[in-house]
Design an enzyme around this catalytic site. Structure first.
Site, PDB file in Angstrom:
ATOM      1  N   GLY A 145       0.845  -1.195   0.000  1.00 11.63           N
ATOM      2  CA  GLY A 145       0.000   0.000   0.000  1.00 11.63           C
ATOM      3  C   GLY A 145       0.876   1.238   0.000  1.00 11.63           C
ATOM      4  O   GLY A 145       2.109   1.135  -0.049  1.00 11.63           O
ATOM      5  N   ASP A 168      -0.557   3.633  -4.032  1.00 13.50           N
ATOM      6  CA  ASP A 168       0.899   3.583  -3.841  1.00 13.50           C
ATOM      7  C   ASP A 168       1.625   4.368  -4.932  1.00 13.50           C
ATOM      8  O   ASP A 168       2.684   4.961  -4.688  1.00 13.50           O
ATOM      9  CB  ASP A 168       1.353   2.110  -3.829  1.00 13.50           C
ATOM     10  CG  ASP A 168       2.684   1.939  -3.097  1.00 13.50           C
ATOM     11  OD1 ASP A 168       3.225   2.933  -2.605  1.00 13.50           O
ATOM     12  OD2 ASP A 168       3.169   0.787  -3.026  1.00 13.50           O
ATOM     13  N   LYS A 182       5.178  -0.406  -9.461  1.00 14.83           N
ATOM     14  CA  LYS A 182       5.082   1.057  -9.285  1.00 14.83           C
ATOM     15  C   LYS A 182       6.476   1.655  -9.045  1.00 14.83           C
ATOM     16  O   LYS A 182       6.702   2.843  -9.288  1.00 14.83           O
ATOM     17  CB  LYS A 182       4.102   1.424  -8.170  1.00 14.83           C
ATOM     18  CG  LYS A 182       4.428   0.936  -6.761  1.00 14.83           C
ATOM     19  CD  LYS A 182       5.356   1.815  -5.986  1.00 14.83           C
ATOM     20  CE  LYS A 182       5.828   1.117  -4.725  1.00 14.83           C
ATOM     21  NZ  LYS A 182       6.856   1.833  -3.995  1.00 14.83           N
ATOM     22  N   THR A 185       4.308   7.123  -3.951  1.00 12.77           N
ATOM     23  CA  THR A 185       5.711   6.901  -4.324  1.00 12.77           C
ATOM     24  C   THR A 185       6.177   7.875  -5.404  1.00 12.77           C
ATOM     25  O   THR A 185       7.319   8.345  -5.365  1.00 12.77           O
ATOM     26  CB  THR A 185       5.915   5.436  -4.782  1.00 12.77           C
ATOM     27  OG1 THR A 185       5.316   4.577  -3.833  1.00 12.77           O
ATOM     28  CG2 THR A 185       7.372   5.084  -4.887  1.00 12.77           C
ATOM     29  N   ARG A 220      12.690   6.197  -2.080  1.00  8.00           N
ATOM     30  CA  ARG A 220      14.046   5.967  -2.579  1.00  8.00           C
ATOM     31  C   ARG A 220      14.046   5.811  -4.099  1.00  8.00           C
ATOM     32  O   ARG A 220      14.978   6.201  -4.774  1.00  8.00           O
ATOM     33  CB  ARG A 220      14.686   4.718  -1.943  1.00  8.00           C
ATOM     34  CG  ARG A 220      15.164   4.886  -0.502  1.00  8.00           C
ATOM     35  CD  ARG A 220      14.104   4.648   0.502  1.00  8.00           C
ATOM     36  NE  ARG A 220      13.347   3.449   0.303  1.00  8.00           N
ATOM     37  CZ  ARG A 220      13.571   2.298   0.963  1.00  8.00           C
ATOM     38  NH1 ARG A 220      14.525   2.230   1.852  1.00  8.00           N
ATOM     39  NH2 ARG A 220      12.806   1.249   0.746  1.00  8.00           N
TER      40      ARG A 220
HETATM   41  N1  LIG Z   1      10.888   1.957   3.050  1.00  7.16           N
HETATM   42  C1  LIG Z   1       9.633   1.986   2.673  1.00  7.16           C
HETATM   43  O1  LIG Z   1       8.988   3.041   2.746  1.00  7.16           O
HETATM   44  C2  LIG Z   1       8.951   0.762   2.181  1.00  7.16           C
HETATM   45  C3  LIG Z   1       9.654  -0.343   1.773  1.00  7.16           C
HETATM   46  N2  LIG Z   1       9.012  -1.439   1.289  1.00  7.16           N
HETATM   47  C4  LIG Z   1       9.738  -2.617   0.834  1.00  7.16           C
HETATM   48  O2  LIG Z   1      10.252  -3.320   1.978  1.00  7.16           O
HETATM   49  C5  LIG Z   1      11.483  -3.955   1.649  1.00  7.16           C
HETATM   50  C6  LIG Z   1      12.544  -3.539   2.661  1.00  7.16           C
HETATM   51  O3  LIG Z   1      12.645  -2.142   2.580  1.00  7.16           O
HETATM   52  P1  LIG Z   1      13.412  -1.258   3.661  1.00  7.16           P
HETATM   53  O4  LIG Z   1      13.359  -1.866   4.987  1.00  7.16           O
HETATM   54  O5  LIG Z   1      12.878   0.110   3.543  1.00  7.16           O
HETATM   55  O6  LIG Z   1      14.890  -1.311   3.032  1.00  7.16           O
HETATM   56  P2  LIG Z   1      16.298  -0.874   3.633  1.00  7.16           P
HETATM   57  O7  LIG Z   1      17.169  -0.582   2.469  1.00  7.16           O
HETATM   58  O8  LIG Z   1      16.126   0.154   4.671  1.00  7.16           O
HETATM   59  O9  LIG Z   1      16.766  -2.232   4.310  1.00  7.16           O
HETATM   60  C7  LIG Z   1      16.976  -3.406   3.572  1.00  7.16           C
HETATM   61  C8  LIG Z   1      16.952  -4.561   4.525  1.00  7.16           C
HETATM   62  O10 LIG Z   1      17.362  -5.760   3.838  1.00  7.16           O
HETATM   63  C9  LIG Z   1      18.371  -6.373   4.614  1.00  7.16           C
HETATM   64  N3  LIG Z   1      19.260  -7.202   3.817  1.00  7.16           N
HETATM   65  C10 LIG Z   1      19.890  -6.882   2.682  1.00  7.16           C
HETATM   66  N4  LIG Z   1      20.629  -7.932   2.270  1.00  7.16           N
HETATM   67  C11 LIG Z   1      20.463  -8.916   3.178  1.00  7.16           C
HETATM   68  C12 LIG Z   1      20.953 -10.248   3.313  1.00  7.16           C
HETATM   69  N5  LIG Z   1      21.775 -10.783   2.410  1.00  7.16           N
HETATM   70  N6  LIG Z   1      20.567 -10.966   4.373  1.00  7.16           N
HETATM   71  C13 LIG Z   1      19.727 -10.443   5.278  1.00  7.16           C
HETATM   72  N7  LIG Z   1      19.236  -9.197   5.216  1.00  7.16           N
HETATM   73  C14 LIG Z   1      19.597  -8.454   4.167  1.00  7.16           C
HETATM   74  C15 LIG Z   1      19.113  -5.216   5.240  1.00  7.16           C
HETATM   75  O11 LIG Z   1      19.909  -5.683   6.291  1.00  7.16           O
HETATM   76  P3  LIG Z   1      21.138  -4.755   6.829  1.00  7.16           P
HETATM   77  O12 LIG Z   1      20.500  -3.584   7.467  1.00  7.16           O
HETATM   78  O13 LIG Z   1      21.826  -5.650   7.789  1.00  7.16           O
HETATM   79  O14 LIG Z   1      21.946  -4.387   5.626  1.00  7.16           O
HETATM   80  C16 LIG Z   1      17.935  -4.366   5.678  1.00  7.16           C
HETATM   81  O15 LIG Z   1      17.351  -4.870   6.842  1.00  7.16           O
HETATM   82  C17 LIG Z   1      11.812  -3.534   0.209  1.00  7.16           C
HETATM   83  O16 LIG Z   1      11.410  -4.556  -0.663  1.00  7.16           O
HETATM   84  C18 LIG Z   1      10.957  -2.297  -0.019  1.00  7.16           C
HETATM   85  O17 LIG Z   1      10.564  -2.128  -1.374  1.00  7.16           O
HETATM   86  C19 LIG Z   1       7.651  -1.495   1.231  1.00  7.16           C
HETATM   87  C20 LIG Z   1       6.893  -0.428   1.656  1.00  7.16           C
HETATM   88  C21 LIG Z   1       7.491   0.779   2.164  1.00  7.16           C
HETATM   89  O1  LIG Z   2       6.889   1.460  -1.281  1.00 10.80           O
HETATM   90  C1  LIG Z   2       7.043   2.534  -0.769  1.00 10.80           C
HETATM   91  C2  LIG Z   2       5.912   3.389  -0.364  1.00 10.80           C
HETATM   92  O2  LIG Z   2       4.719   2.701  -0.405  1.00 10.80           O
HETATM   93  C3  LIG Z   2       8.403   3.042  -0.511  1.00 10.80           C
HETATM   94  O3  LIG Z   2       8.964   3.422  -1.678  1.00 10.80           O
HETATM   95  P1  LIG Z   2      10.549   3.442  -1.823  1.00 10.80           P
HETATM   96  O4  LIG Z   2      11.011   2.009  -1.697  1.00 10.80           O
HETATM   97  O5  LIG Z   2      10.767   4.011  -3.171  1.00 10.80           O
HETATM   98  O6  LIG Z   2      11.118   4.287  -0.735  1.00 10.80           O
END
Ligand SMILES: NC(=O)C1=CN([C@@H]2O[C@H](COP(=O)(O)OP(=O)(O)OC[C@H]3O[C@@H](n4cnc5c(N)ncnc54)[C@H](OP(=O)(O)O)[C@@H]3O)[C@@H](O)[C@H]2O)C=CC1
Ligand SMILES: O=C(CO)COP(=O)(O)O
Length: 333
Positions: free
Chosen positions: A138, A246, A193, A250, A257
């Site tokens: 979402g 979304d 998206k 976004t 990002r």
């Molecule tokens: N940020 C947002 O607003 C939103 C994000 N999402 C989705 O959620 C997912 C995560 O996003 P987000 O938390 O923001 O991303 P971040 O870039 O902040 O964090 C990425 C995460 O993946 C982990 N990671 C990467 N490589 C590995 C590995 N080999 N083994 C274990 N862990 C690993 C990182 O661990 P480490 O910290 O140790 O590197 C970290 O916890 C993405 O798919 C994103 O599209 C969905 C909705 C909103």
């Molecule tokens: O999915 C997202 C908002 O819903 C977050 O977007 P980004 O991964 O581009 O930061």
């Protein structure tokens, strides 16, 4: 009464969603690879690396770096790992997941080379039946949710009762979850998206205005709807929170990002430079080629993803990317 929930991956969204779950009254354990992040959350209720905006995470939120300890007795396990690393990270959890636990993916990406959605990757890796997998997608920019701004999301599961359990578990005073059985729709909306957001960001970075952004957003929506429907999604999902919702969030926010990555490309940075300054994973970058490949596989034209793949792989300009979107023929919209 709250549930025992574990979040795998303490990135920006994993941590913000952990706070959502804790605010909803659950007992939350975060698992992370990085010892500093584990120690920060467990010892100081802070994730200064990935979510510094939150000064004090809730007291019912802790962390561990031990996989078995992390998932032991968990009723719900949430996966929030960068999509391209989900398979390798989850392989280490195979055999540790409690047999009744529901596994929830927050990830928004398509796996490069296999062109698989995250529901496919997670279920395949953990050998999980469809009714125990749920996707959450979402308009959920993590920073806004970390600041407890009102927001909504959609939980999808083949078993609607399990979707309801997950929705109830993450709903609190500022975060509302709806339910659906259209898992494929949620996965396709969330992943695709990001490709549109890269393109809109690029146009903004290059100095173009509202008309150009609206053109890319609506053509991107048409493209992701057609590809999603061909993959088996319900087209209605694309006009809801996880689709248009979304896309609006976004493509309209520098907190994204993907948008920011695109904007930096539009300002003249190379892919390497934009990667270096990115504040977290921009899933649209590796997903773009997977979308083009998926389009070919399903016989659906993906002009926007194709032009973005030329931006990312060949370094074409924003003007060329936009010029390549449309053929010379006059066609019906
Ligand atoms: N940020 C947002 O607003 C939103 C994000 N999402 C989705 O959620 C997912 C995560 O996003 P987000 O938390 O923001 O991303 P971040 O870039 O902040 O964090 C990425 C995460 O993946 C982990 N990671 C990467 N490589 C590995 C590995 N080999 N083994 C274990 N862990 C690993 C990182 O661990 P480490 O910290 O140790 O590197 C970290 O916890 C993405 O798919 C994103 O599209 C969905 C909705 C909103
Ligand atoms: O999915 C997202 C908002 O819903 C977050 O977007 P980004 O991964 O581009 O930061």
């Amino acid at each position: 009464m709250g549930r025992k929930v574990t979040v795998l991956g303490a990135g920006a969204w994993g941590t913000a969603f952990g706070q959502v779950l804790a605010d909803a009254g659950n007992e939350v354990t975060m698992w992370a690879i990085e010892p500093d992040i584990v120690e920060g959350i467990r010892g100081h209720h802070r994730n200064a690396v990935r979510l510094p905006i939150v000064e004090q995470l809730p007291s019912n939120m802790t962390a561990t770096g031990n996989r078995a300890e992390a998932v032991k007795d968990a009723e719900i396990i949430v996966v929030a790992i960068a999509a391209q690393f989900a398979r390798v990270a989850l392989t280490e959890f195979k055999g540790l997941i409690p047999s009744n636990a529901i596994v929830v993916s927050l990830m928004k990406g398509i796996e490069r080379n296999t062109n698989k959605r995250m529901d496919e990757v997670v279920r395949e890796t953990l050998d999980l039946p469809a009714e125990r997998f749920a996707a959450v997608s979402g308009p959920n920019l993590s920073k806004e949710i970390a600041e407890r701004h009102p927001a909504a999301t959609v939980v999808g599961c083949a078993d609607i009762d399990n979707a309801r359990i997950v929705a109830e578990t993450c709903t609190n005073s500022y975060f509302k979850a709806f339910v659906t059985t259209d898992v494929i729709g949620l996965e396709m909306c969330g992943s695709l998206k990001n490709v549109t957001a890269l393109a809109v960001g690029m146009a903004r970075g290059a100095g173009y205005g509202e008309n150009t952004a609206a053109m890319i957003e609506t053509r991107g929506l048409a493209e992701l709807t057609a590809l999603g429907a061909a993959a088996g999604a319900d087209p209605k999902t694309f006009s809801g929170l996880a689709g248009v919702g979304d896309l609006i969030a976004t493509c309209g926010s520098p907190l994204s990002r993907n948008y920011t990555f695109g904007s930096n490309l539009g300002k003249g940075m190379s892919v390497e430079e934009a990667t270096k300054v990115s504040n977290g994973v921009a899933e649209g970058v590796p997903t773009t080629d997977a979308v083009v490949a998926l389009g070919k596989e399903l016989g659906v034209p993906t002009p926007l993803a194709y032009q973005m793949s030329r931006v990312l792989n060949e370094g074409i300009s924003c003007a060329d990317m936009l010029a390549g979107l449309f053929g010379s023929e006059i066609t019906a919209e």
